[in-house]
Design a protein around this motif. Structure first.
Motif, PDB file in Angstrom:
ATOM      1  N   TYR A 123       1.631  10.199   1.469  1.00 11.25           N
ATOM      2  CA  TYR A 123       0.733   8.798   1.479  1.00 11.25           C
ATOM      3  C   TYR A 123       1.716   7.744   1.436  1.00 11.25           C
ATOM      4  CZ  TYR A 123      -1.966   4.993  -0.169  1.00 11.25           C
ATOM      5  OH  TYR A 123      -2.314   3.687  -0.371  1.00 11.25           O
ATOM      6  N   VAL A 124       2.720   7.933   0.468  1.00 13.07           N
ATOM      7  CA  VAL A 124       3.752   6.802   0.115  1.00 13.07           C
ATOM      8  C   VAL A 124       4.626   6.771   1.631  1.00 13.07           C
ATOM      9  CG1 VAL A 124       5.693   5.979  -1.040  1.00 13.07           C
ATOM     10  CG2 VAL A 124       3.789   6.846  -2.123  1.00 13.07           C
TER      11      VAL A 124
ATOM     12  N   ALA B 141      -2.117  -3.424   0.929  1.00 13.13           N
ATOM     13  CA  ALA B 141      -3.619  -4.240   0.642  1.00 13.13           C
ATOM     14  C   ALA B 141      -4.453  -3.870   2.093  1.00 13.13           C
ATOM     15  CB  ALA B 141      -3.187  -5.571   0.855  1.00 13.13           C
ATOM     16  N   LEU B 142      -3.775  -3.648   3.302  1.00 15.62           N
ATOM     17  CA  LEU B 142      -4.340  -3.219   4.530  1.00 15.62           C
ATOM     18  C   LEU B 142      -5.012  -1.997   4.218  1.00 15.62           C
ATOM     19  CD1 LEU B 142      -4.795  -4.407   7.006  1.00 15.62           C
ATOM     20  CD2 LEU B 142      -2.962  -3.191   8.058  1.00 15.62           C
ATOM     21  N   PHE B 143      -4.597  -0.957   3.663  1.00 10.98           N
ATOM     22  CA  PHE B 143      -4.845   0.301   3.481  1.00 10.98           C
ATOM     23  C   PHE B 143      -5.925   0.665   2.689  1.00 10.98           C
ATOM     24  CE2 PHE B 143      -1.283   3.562   4.770  1.00 10.98           C
ATOM     25  CZ  PHE B 143      -1.060   2.995   5.869  1.00 10.98           C
TER      26      PHE B 143
ATOM     27  N   ALA C  76      -7.901   3.104   4.332  1.00  9.88           N
ATOM     28  CA  ALA C  76      -6.983   3.991   5.111  1.00  9.88           C
ATOM     29  C   ALA C  76      -6.194   5.041   4.040  1.00  9.88           C
ATOM     30  CB  ALA C  76      -5.836   3.201   5.986  1.00  9.88           C
ATOM     31  N   ASP C  77      -6.331   4.416   3.055  1.00  7.94           N
ATOM     32  CA  ASP C  77      -5.739   5.441   1.825  1.00  7.94           C
ATOM     33  C   ASP C  77      -6.605   6.767   1.650  1.00  7.94           C
ATOM     34  OD1 ASP C  77      -7.431   3.732   1.010  1.00  7.94           O
ATOM     35  OD2 ASP C  77      -6.841   3.614  -1.193  1.00  7.94           O
ATOM     36  N   GLU C  78      -7.764   6.414   1.489  1.00  9.82           N
ATOM     37  CA  GLU C  78      -8.770   7.594   1.563  1.00  9.82           C
ATOM     38  C   GLU C  78      -8.826   8.473   2.768  1.00  9.82           C
ATOM     39  OE1 GLU C  78     -12.711   6.388   0.393  1.00  9.82           O
ATOM     40  OE2 GLU C  78     -11.969   4.917  -0.904  1.00  9.82           O
ATOM     41  N   PHE C  79      -8.470   7.895   3.832  1.00  5.99           N
ATOM     42  CA  PHE C  79      -8.433   8.579   5.317  1.00  5.99           C
ATOM     43  C   PHE C  79      -7.303   9.510   5.223  1.00  5.99           C
ATOM     44  CE2 PHE C  79      -6.352   8.670   9.215  1.00  5.99           C
ATOM     45  CZ  PHE C  79      -7.171   9.514  10.108  1.00  5.99           C
ATOM     46  N   LEU C  80      -6.223   9.000   4.794  1.00  4.73           N
ATOM     47  CA  LEU C  80      -5.032   9.664   4.652  1.00  4.73           C
ATOM     48  C   LEU C  80      -5.033  11.050   3.733  1.00  4.73           C
ATOM     49  CD1 LEU C  80      -2.277   7.110   4.784  1.00  4.73           C
ATOM     50  CD2 LEU C  80      -2.370   9.023   6.557  1.00  4.73           C
ATOM     51  N   LEU C  81      -5.449  10.684   2.590  1.00  9.56           N
ATOM     52  CA  LEU C  81      -5.625  11.724   1.570  1.00  9.56           C
ATOM     53  C   LEU C  81      -6.477  12.828   1.915  1.00  9.56           C
ATOM     54  CD1 LEU C  81      -5.019   9.569  -1.550  1.00  9.56           C
ATOM     55  CD2 LEU C  81      -3.254  11.014  -0.472  1.00  9.56           C
TER      56      LEU C  81
ATOM     57  N   VAL D 188      -3.444   6.303  11.864  1.00  2.87           N
ATOM     58  CA  VAL D 188      -4.033   5.130  10.940  1.00  2.87           C
ATOM     59  C   VAL D 188      -4.362   4.069  11.401  1.00  2.87           C
ATOM     60  CG1 VAL D 188      -2.973   3.822   8.986  1.00  2.87           C
ATOM     61  CG2 VAL D 188      -2.556   6.277   8.995  1.00  2.87           C
ATOM     62  N   GLN D 189      -3.748   3.416  12.637  1.00  3.01           N
ATOM     63  CA  GLN D 189      -3.945   2.283  13.132  1.00  3.01           C
ATOM     64  C   GLN D 189      -5.372   2.354  14.034  1.00  3.01           C
ATOM     65  OE1 GLN D 189      -2.188  -0.500  12.978  1.00  3.01           O
ATOM     66  NE2 GLN D 189      -4.215  -1.361  13.659  1.00  3.01           N
ATOM     67  N   ARG D 190      -5.649   3.613  14.570  1.00  2.00           N
ATOM     68  CA  ARG D 190      -7.028   3.717  15.256  1.00  2.00           C
ATOM     69  C   ARG D 190      -8.046   3.630  14.092  1.00  2.00           C
ATOM     70  NH1 ARG D 190      -4.297   6.628  19.134  1.00  2.00           N
ATOM     71  NH2 ARG D 190      -3.912   8.382  17.859  1.00  2.00           N
TER      72      ARG D 190
END
Length: 142
Positions: free
Chosen positions: A82-83, A102-104, A109-114, A132-134
């Motif tokens: 994630y980082v 802040a954007l994530f 997007a943080d939840e999406f990645l995890l 992530v951008q999509r």
């Protein structure tokens, strides 16, 4: 949202930041990060909820409850991924790590990645950044 609400919410945020900084013994900047990265922040502008009527202490309690509810247990590997992704995203967009965070947070997007760590961590950096951008673009359209 009415003119009153548009004007009172920033005042409440400033007051809340001062309260949080004192309560947690952190800087005002750190207190603002605490506010802006908390899911409760978006609720402050919910006209029907009228959160701006609460005292700073009551708002802080609600922010703490929301913060504790959003804590997700993740493995060290998932957190490192994630980082890494957060930093690579920031570099690719020419923004700071704080802006990327802040954007994530704003677009989940943080939840999406995890949530999709098992699949995404096996892909190349460019692919993950594009995904992530999509994801963020889809969330912006809502």
């Amino acid at each position: 949202m009415g003119v009153y609400e548009d004007n009172i919410v920033p005042v409440k945020i400033a007051s809340l930041a001062e309260y949080i900084a004192e309560r947690k013994r952190i800087s005002l900047d750190e207190a603002l990060v605490y506010i802006y990265s908390n899911p409760m922040y978006k609720e402050l502008y919910n006209e029907g909820a009228r959160w701006w009527y609460l005292s700073s202490e009551a708002l802080y309690d609600e922010f703490e409850a929301r913060r504790k509810a959003q804590i997700i247990e993740v493995s060290r590997e998932a957190f490192e991924f994630y980082v890494y992704t957060l930093e690579k995203y920031a570099i690719s967009k020419g923004i700071s790590g704080m802006q990327a965070l802040a954007l994530f947070k704003e677009y989940d997007a943080d939840e999406f990645l995890l949530k999709h760590y098992d699949l995404l961590h096996t892909q190349g950096t460019g692919y993950v950044i594009d995904e992530v951008q999509r994801y963020i673009n889809r969330r912006k359209k809502r």
